[in-house]
Design an enzyme around this catalytic site. Structure first.
Site, PDB file in Angstrom:
ATOM      1  N   HIS A  18       0.846  -1.188   0.000  1.00 32.37           N
ATOM      2  CA  HIS A  18       0.000   0.000   0.000  1.00 32.37           C
ATOM      3  C   HIS A  18       0.888   1.247   0.000  1.00 32.37           C
ATOM      4  O   HIS A  18       2.123   1.163  -0.012  1.00 32.37           O
ATOM      5  CB  HIS A  18      -1.003  -0.017   1.167  1.00 32.37           C
ATOM      6  N   HIS A  21       3.773   1.495   2.580  1.00 24.92           N
ATOM      7  CA  HIS A  21       4.989   0.757   2.207  1.00 24.92           C
ATOM      8  C   HIS A  21       5.735   1.515   1.101  1.00 24.92           C
ATOM      9  O   HIS A  21       6.958   1.606   1.096  1.00 24.92           O
ATOM     10  CB  HIS A  21       4.647  -0.630   1.649  1.00 24.92           C
ATOM     11  N   CYS A 126       0.847  -9.881  20.758  1.00 25.61           N
ATOM     12  CA  CYS A 126       0.070  -9.154  19.741  1.00 25.61           C
ATOM     13  C   CYS A 126       0.496  -9.665  18.372  1.00 25.61           C
ATOM     14  O   CYS A 126       1.661  -9.537  17.994  1.00 25.61           O
ATOM     15  CB  CYS A 126       0.293  -7.648  19.825  1.00 25.61           C
ATOM     16  N   CYS A 129       1.803  -6.854  15.939  1.00 29.39           N
ATOM     17  CA  CYS A 129       3.204  -6.443  16.157  1.00 29.39           C
ATOM     18  C   CYS A 129       4.144  -7.632  16.029  1.00 29.39           C
ATOM     19  O   CYS A 129       5.350  -7.448  15.933  1.00 29.39           O
ATOM     20  CB  CYS A 129       3.417  -5.881  17.559  1.00 29.39           C
ATOM     21  N   CYS A 144      -3.770  -3.509  22.247  1.00 32.68           N
ATOM     22  CA  CYS A 144      -2.499  -3.030  21.688  1.00 32.68           C
ATOM     23  C   CYS A 144      -2.747  -1.634  21.123  1.00 32.68           C
ATOM     24  O   CYS A 144      -3.676  -1.450  20.329  1.00 32.68           O
ATOM     25  CB  CYS A 144      -2.020  -3.967  20.581  1.00 32.68           C
ATOM     26  N   HIS A 147      -2.586  -1.664  17.123  1.00 35.29           N
ATOM     27  CA  HIS A 147      -3.511  -2.493  16.332  1.00 35.29           C
ATOM     28  C   HIS A 147      -4.920  -2.537  16.908  1.00 35.29           C
ATOM     29  O   HIS A 147      -5.816  -3.117  16.308  1.00 35.29           O
ATOM     30  CB  HIS A 147      -2.924  -3.904  16.174  1.00 35.29           C
ATOM     31  N   LYS A 298      -5.966   7.721   9.380  1.00 34.98           N
ATOM     32  CA  LYS A 298      -5.069   6.568   9.386  1.00 34.98           C
ATOM     33  C   LYS A 298      -5.615   5.515   8.414  1.00 34.98           C
ATOM     34  O   LYS A 298      -6.814   5.275   8.366  1.00 34.98           O
ATOM     35  CB  LYS A 298      -4.998   6.001  10.813  1.00 34.98           C
ATOM     36  N   LYS A 301      -7.650  -1.395   6.976  1.00 42.34           N
ATOM     37  CA  LYS A 301      -8.556  -2.255   6.206  1.00 42.34           C
ATOM     38  C   LYS A 301      -9.995  -2.026   6.648  1.00 42.34           C
ATOM     39  O   LYS A 301     -10.895  -1.958   5.822  1.00 42.34           O
ATOM     40  CB  LYS A 301      -8.181  -3.725   6.427  1.00 42.34           C
TER      41      LYS A 301
HETATM   42  N1  MSP Z   1       8.096  -6.769   8.763  1.00 41.78           N
HETATM   43  C1  MSP Z   1       8.211  -5.657   9.632  1.00 41.78           C
HETATM   44  C2  MSP Z   1       9.548  -4.944   9.437  1.00 41.78           C
HETATM   45  C3  MSP Z   1      10.750  -5.789   9.627  1.00 41.78           C
HETATM   46  S1  MSP Z   1      12.212  -4.891   9.282  1.00 41.78           S
HETATM   47  C4  MSP Z   1      13.448  -5.920   9.733  1.00 41.78           C
HETATM   48  C5  MSP Z   1       7.077  -4.672   9.379  1.00 41.78           C
HETATM   49  N2  MSP Z   1       6.423  -4.823   8.221  1.00 41.78           N
HETATM   50  S2  MSP Z   1       5.189  -3.900   7.721  1.00 41.78           S
HETATM   51  O1  MSP Z   1       4.778  -4.438   6.454  1.00 41.78           O
HETATM   52  O2  MSP Z   1       4.200  -3.809   8.753  1.00 41.78           O
HETATM   53  O3  MSP Z   1       5.782  -2.459   7.556  1.00 41.78           O
HETATM   54  C6  MSP Z   1       6.881  -2.256   6.683  1.00 41.78           C
HETATM   55  C7  MSP Z   1       7.319  -0.804   6.711  1.00 41.78           C
HETATM   56  O4  MSP Z   1       6.260   0.004   6.201  1.00 41.78           O
HETATM   57  C8  MSP Z   1       7.604  -0.321   8.136  1.00 41.78           C
HETATM   58  O5  MSP Z   1       8.774   0.459   8.176  1.00 41.78           O
HETATM   59  C9  MSP Z   1       6.379   0.511   8.467  1.00 41.78           C
HETATM   60  O6  MSP Z   1       6.659   1.573   9.344  1.00 41.78           O
HETATM   61  C10 MSP Z   1       6.034   1.058   7.090  1.00 41.78           C
HETATM   62  N3  MSP Z   1       4.632   1.446   7.033  1.00 41.78           N
HETATM   63  C11 MSP Z   1       3.517   0.671   7.148  1.00 41.78           C
HETATM   64  N4  MSP Z   1       2.423   1.468   7.077  1.00 41.78           N
HETATM   65  C12 MSP Z   1       2.789   2.766   6.928  1.00 41.78           C
HETATM   66  C13 MSP Z   1       2.135   3.993   6.711  1.00 41.78           C
HETATM   67  N5  MSP Z   1       0.826   4.107   6.706  1.00 41.78           N
HETATM   68  N6  MSP Z   1       2.908   5.081   6.463  1.00 41.78           N
HETATM   69  C14 MSP Z   1       4.282   5.005   6.371  1.00 41.78           C
HETATM   70  N7  MSP Z   1       4.919   3.878   6.585  1.00 41.78           N
HETATM   71  C15 MSP Z   1       4.222   2.776   6.994  1.00 41.78           C
HETATM   72  O7  MSP Z   1       6.868  -3.805  10.201  1.00 41.78           O
END
Ligand code: MSP
Length: 518
Positions: A18, A21, A126, A129, A144, A147, A298, A301
């Site tokens: 999304h 990411h 959780c 997390c 949490c 979440h 924020k 889903k």
């Molecule tokens: N798998 C773990 C990270 C492990 S690193 C050794 C994880 N994955 S995640 O898919 O939840 O998130 C991946 C990255 O995307 C994280 O750095 C997270 O902060 C970032 N983001 C997820 N949603 C976000 C937003 N809405 N905005 C900006 N970044 C966000 O955590």
């Protein structure tokens, strides 16, 4: 600077990429493209985090195996990054064989060293997390805070990592290296979290979680996802306790880990402790970026407002991702939250990339063709004042990029574009031509084109396609380091034919506005 190694967080694959990411990957790619202009060698690692209970459960709900789910979504992440022009060197998947083997040996090494021990444990887990939370971490309703779900009470015999053994060393490192956590205002939060840190569980029993890397000596246990996930930063370079690769020796320690603020604790505490336990050098900096909201809300889903970056590209019928890259990488000051909205996206990229920057090049080249048949004459002399502004802009943009301040770097480029537009308006080359002051007219055009070469170079980390389109029309070679930049860029002689002039960025039509949400 000789070499630069930077990484992103690796994404969970229980869904598709999304815009959150994408924000992180774009930010990192922009920084990487900047550092390519300053260093001899650069390595950019990204990838996917594929083990854990969340993935196990999502796969079960869909009636497929966890590996099938991982393959499907890891491929989708890769395709999305390709569309966004994310120019990584390596994509690591934590289900890659070499990674799994190295993680097992890392675990073994820590066990032999006595930094991992077995203990029975009851805690609140959780799944969002993928970690245990303490009562203190929860909201008043026992949820949490990230979440908003009630963690599950788990009683297990687990392996534990002696985090407490490294507490003092980590505090010392953070205090002695004020640049280690970027932005520095987050260091205080981490120091607070360190106050009451406990040893952490680093394995789960297979009676509860099967989708993980088995502990070599104890197949009843799988390695808990954070030790698995964090290790990607070294295994991705070829680290293995039994002998590492040349890439590892060359690139470790990392110059920069780019991550979201929500996972700073894992990186600035757990990861440092693991590296200390492995006797490895520590990364130089951790950049914790803020979160992207959608229309100031924020993304989630349950709210149904999750946007994929590809939706934006498709809905606005964009031929490449430059506009989205520019918008995202300038969306927020360093470490602060940013926002995406269709209307703002359209307005900003139209104003900056089409109206100010693209048009300036287009109309200057058109005038060059109209008045001089596309030819630059040796008598055309650039304006020293504007070139000075361009020179200062180069320094400012580099200063900000060097500090990962991509928003300010973008602003500095647009300020130069605005000053150059004003220069054209003030000098009115069309009037000069009418008055037959051809040398003055040509000098104005040459000045603008000299500046546009600099703009094409500086904008490249954000907009590689636009930059290429500009450079082609200017016959300018982008392939150079910062210290090779010059102000005298446009050569004497024929520069362009009428047919070669084309807009570098097409305005987004108003009919597309607000489509992404529908
Ligand atoms: N798998 C773990 C990270 C492990 S690193 C050794 C994880 N994955 S995640 O898919 O939840 O998130 C991946 C990255 O995307 C994280 O750095 C997270 O902060 C970032 N983001 C997820 N949603 C976000 C937003 N809405 N905005 C900006 N970044 C966000 O955590």
């Amino acid at each position: 600077m000789k070499r630069f190694y930077l990484t992103t967080a690796i994404d969970y694959v229980n869904g598709k990429a999304h815009i959150g990411h994408a924000y992180e990957k774009i930010l990192t790619d922009v920084i990487a493209r900047h550092y390519k202009k300053c260093s001899d060698k650069l390595f950019f690692l990204t990838g996917t985090d594929e083990h854990g209970i969340k993935i196990q459960k999502t796969a079960a709900e869909r009636g497929i195996t966890p590996k099938e789910l991982c393959d499907e979504n890891a491929n989708s992440f890769k395709e999305t990054w390709k569309e966004l022009g994310i120019n990584y060197n390596k994509f690591i998947r934590t289900t890659d064989d070499y990674h799994e083997k190295a993680v097992q040996l890392i675990f073994k090494k820590l066990l032999e060293k006595g930094d991992i021990y077995k203990n029975s444990y009851t805690g609140l887990y959780c799944q969002g997390c993928e970690c245990f939370l303490s009562e203190k971490d929860l909201t008043e309703d026992g949820l949490c805070p990230d979440h908003l779900k009630k963690p599950e009470k788990v009683s297990e015999e687990n392996y534990f990592f002696k985090l407490t053994k490294y507490k003092d060393a980590i505090i010392k490192h953070i205090k002695e290296n004020p640049d280690f956590i970027v932005p520095s205002f987050r260091a205080g939060e981490v120091l607070n979290q360190l106050e009451d840190i406990q040893d952490i569980s680093v394995s789960r029993s297979i009676s509860n979680v099967t989708w993980g890397i088995p502990v070599l000596e104890d197949p009843e246990q799988v390695i808990y996802v954070w030790i698995d996930a964090l290790s990607n930063y070294i295994t991705g370079l070829g680290y293995n306790p039994e002998g590492s690769s040349e890439d590892f020796n060359e690139y470790w320690p990392a110059n920069l880990h780019v991550i979201g603020k929500d996972i700073l604790k894992f990186h600035s505490i757990y990861w440092l402790a693991i590296l200390m336990a492995l006797d490895l050098p520590l990364p130089k900096q951790i950049l914790a970026h803020g979160w992207i909201t959608i229309d100031e809300t924020k993304m989630s889903k349950s709210l149904g407002n999750v946007i994929a970056p590809t939706d934006i590209l498709n809905n606005f019928e964009l031929e490449n991702a430059d506009a989205l890259r520019y918008y995202m990488a300038t969306a927020a000051p360093l470490g602060k939250d940013g926002n995406y909205s269709d209307v703002d996206f359209k307005e900003k990229v139209n104003a900056h990339l089409a109206n100010s920057m693209g048009n300036l090049l287009n109309r200057t080249l058109s005038m060059l063709v109209k008045y001089f048949d596309g030819e630059i004459k040796p008598e055309f002399k650039p304006d020293e004042n504007i070139l000075n502004i361009a020179k200062n802009t180069i320094d400012r943009v580099k200063y900000h990029f060097d500090r990962y301040e991509t928003q300010e770097a973008g602003q500095a480029i647009m300020t130069l574009v605005d000053a150059t537009n004003k220069f054209v308006t003030d000098n009115a080359p069309w009037t000069l031509a009418k008055e037959e002051k051809m040398i003055e007219c040509g000098s104005v055009l040459r000045t603008v084109l000299d500046v546009m070469c600099i703009v094409a170079y500086l904008i490249e980390p954000f907009c590689p396609n636009i930059s290429k389109g500009m450079a082609e029309q200017l016959s300018y070679d982008l392939n150079k380091k910062y210290d090779e930049l010059s102000l005298d860029n446009i050569k004497d002689g024929k520069l362009i034919e009428k047919e070669q002039i084309k807009p570098v960025f097409l305005r987004i039509d108003s009919e597309f506005a607000d489509k992404t949400k529908k």
